[in-house]
Design a protein around this motif. Sequence first.
Motif, mmCIF file in Angstrom:
data_model
loop_
_atom_site.group_PDB
_atom_site.id
_atom_site.type_symbol
_atom_site.label_atom_id
_atom_site.label_comp_id
_atom_site.label_asym_id
_atom_site.label_seq_id
_atom_site.Cartn_x
_atom_site.Cartn_y
_atom_site.Cartn_z
ATOM 1 N N MET A 1 62.696 24.312 8.278
ATOM 2 C CA MET A 1 61.823 25.384 7.814
ATOM 3 C C MET A 1 62.196 26.716 8.445
ATOM 4 S SD MET A 1 59.782 24.348 5.539
ATOM 5 C CE MET A 1 58.578 25.668 5.563
ATOM 6 N N ARG A 2 62.626 26.719 9.691
ATOM 7 C CA ARG A 2 62.956 27.972 10.354
ATOM 8 C C ARG A 2 64.091 28.686 9.637
ATOM 9 N NH1 ARG A 2 63.920 27.742 16.643
ATOM 10 N NH2 ARG A 2 61.735 27.102 16.475
ATOM 11 N N VAL A 146 65.197 25.172 -2.980
ATOM 12 C CA VAL A 146 63.801 24.753 -3.087
ATOM 13 C C VAL A 146 63.487 24.444 -4.546
ATOM 14 C CG1 VAL A 146 61.386 25.331 -2.604
ATOM 15 C CG2 VAL A 146 63.219 26.298 -1.181
ATOM 16 N N LYS A 147 63.166 23.220 -4.846
ATOM 17 C CA LYS A 147 62.745 22.833 -6.189
ATOM 18 C C LYS A 147 61.291 23.223 -6.386
ATOM 19 C CE LYS A 147 61.616 18.709 -8.897
ATOM 20 N NZ LYS A 147 61.693 17.237 -8.952
ATOM 21 N N THR A 148 60.980 23.973 -7.458
ATOM 22 C CA THR A 148 59.596 24.374 -7.715
ATOM 23 C C THR A 148 59.014 23.734 -8.970
ATOM 24 O OG1 THR A 148 60.221 26.359 -8.975
ATOM 25 C CG2 THR A 148 60.023 26.587 -6.571
ATOM 26 N N PHE A 160 55.804 19.652 0.844
ATOM 27 C CA PHE A 160 56.714 20.746 0.518
ATOM 28 C C PHE A 160 58.129 20.463 1.028
ATOM 29 C CE2 PHE A 160 58.828 24.744 1.648
ATOM 30 C CZ PHE A 160 58.863 25.354 0.400
ATOM 31 N N ALA A 161 58.234 19.841 2.186
ATOM 32 C CA ALA A 161 59.548 19.541 2.767
ATOM 33 C C ALA A 161 60.386 18.669 1.838
ATOM 34 C CB ALA A 161 59.387 18.866 4.123
ATOM 35 N N TYR A 166 69.537 21.070 1.851
ATOM 36 C CA TYR A 166 70.376 21.957 2.659
ATOM 37 C C TYR A 166 71.845 21.632 2.405
ATOM 38 C CZ TYR A 166 65.982 22.568 5.206
ATOM 39 O OH TYR A 166 64.684 22.822 5.529
ATOM 40 N N SER A 167 72.679 22.678 2.378
ATOM 41 C CA SER A 167 74.125 22.505 2.194
ATOM 42 C C SER A 167 74.864 23.311 3.247
ATOM 43 C CB SER A 167 74.560 22.961 0.797
ATOM 44 O OG SER A 167 73.874 22.243 -0.209
ATOM 45 N N HIS A 168 75.932 22.719 3.778
ATOM 46 C CA HIS A 168 76.726 23.392 4.801
ATOM 47 C C HIS A 168 78.209 23.173 4.481
ATOM 48 C CE1 HIS A 168 72.945 23.537 7.008
ATOM 49 N NE2 HIS A 168 72.860 22.223 6.871
ATOM 50 N N GLN A 169 78.989 24.261 4.580
ATOM 51 C CA GLN A 169 80.417 24.193 4.278
ATOM 52 C C GLN A 169 81.215 25.013 5.277
ATOM 53 O OE1 GLN A 169 80.565 25.661 0.190
ATOM 54 N NE2 GLN A 169 81.043 23.611 -0.531
#
Length: 300
Positions: A1-2, A146-148, A160-161, A166-169
Motif C-alpha cells: 500500500m505504501r 488496481v482492478k476497479t 481492497f488488497a 505489482y510488477s517489477h522489471q
Amino acid sequence: MRTWKILFLMVFLYVGAKTDALAQTDTDLLKLAEANDSVTNEAVSATFKATRLINGHTVETNGAGSLLFLISHRFGTLNSGAYNFWGLDQATIRLALEYGITNRFTVGLGRSSLEKTYDGYLKYKVLQQKNTGSPVTVTAFTSVAVKTMDWADQEKNFEFAHRLTYSHQLLVARKFSERLSLQVAPTVVHRNLVETGLGETDVYAVGAGGRFKITKRTSFNAEYFYLLPGETADDFKNSLSLGVDIETGGHVFQLMLTNSQGMIEKFFIPRNTGGWSTGDIYFGFNVSRVFNLGKDRREW
C-alpha cells in the motif's frame, strides 16, 4: 500500500500542480524520435524511439519536465470473423500520462478499459550506455495495477488488497549499431489474488525484444515474454508481438500484431490466453504526444 500511495502523490504533485502551464511542443519528443542514431558519441542515444517497445517498456525515459500522453488501442482477434469485421468491431483501450521528473526518472499513470484497471509506475535509468563506459543501458521499472471492476461473485468477502497486482522489471538494452538494438527484461509479477484459480501468486518471466531500423523514420520491432516453468506457464501462453514504428514530426506511431489483449504487465505476462497458431491475434496501435511543462531539470 505504501508504494501505491507514494506513486499517486507524486503524480498529482508534479502533474496536477502544473496543468495551467501546459504548452504543446515538438522539441521534446524529437529529442528521442529524431535523435542522431550514430554511436560515435560518448553517450549512446536513441536506443529505442519510444518508451514502449510494443506492449512492454523500453529502457527509454522521458526528458525532464516533459509530459507524454499515450493512447494504446487493441482491436479484437483476427479469427473473430467477418461478422465482427475481423476484430475491428471490438476494442480495448488504455490512456496514460507519463512525466519526466528528471532525464532519468519518469512516473506514469494509466487507465485501461480491460477490467477498468488503473495502473501507475516508477521508472529510473540506472546506467546509460557509453562507448568508453557502460556497454549497456539499464533501467529499473516498478508498477502497481488496481482492478476497479465489480467482483463477479459479490458474496465473497474480498478486500481492497485483493485488487492489487505489482510488477517489477530490470530492463537491460544495448544499441549494437545505427540499425540494431536489443533488450532483455527479467520480470516478476506479484498478484495478491489469483482470480482464475490458476497459477502462482508470484510469476517469473523473461522478456526479450529488439528494434531494427528500416529507414530514417521507420523500424521493425519484435517482443517476446517467456514464462518460467510452473503452473502459470502450463495454463497460459507466452506473449509474442511484432510491430512497426513510424516517426512523424512530434508523434511516434506504433502499429502491431500481438496475441495479447491487455496492455500492462498484469495482463500480457501471467494471464495471456491468445495463441498465434489459433488465430488469436490482435491488431493494435500506440500513439504518443509530448507536452512541455517547464524548463529542464538537472539529471539525477
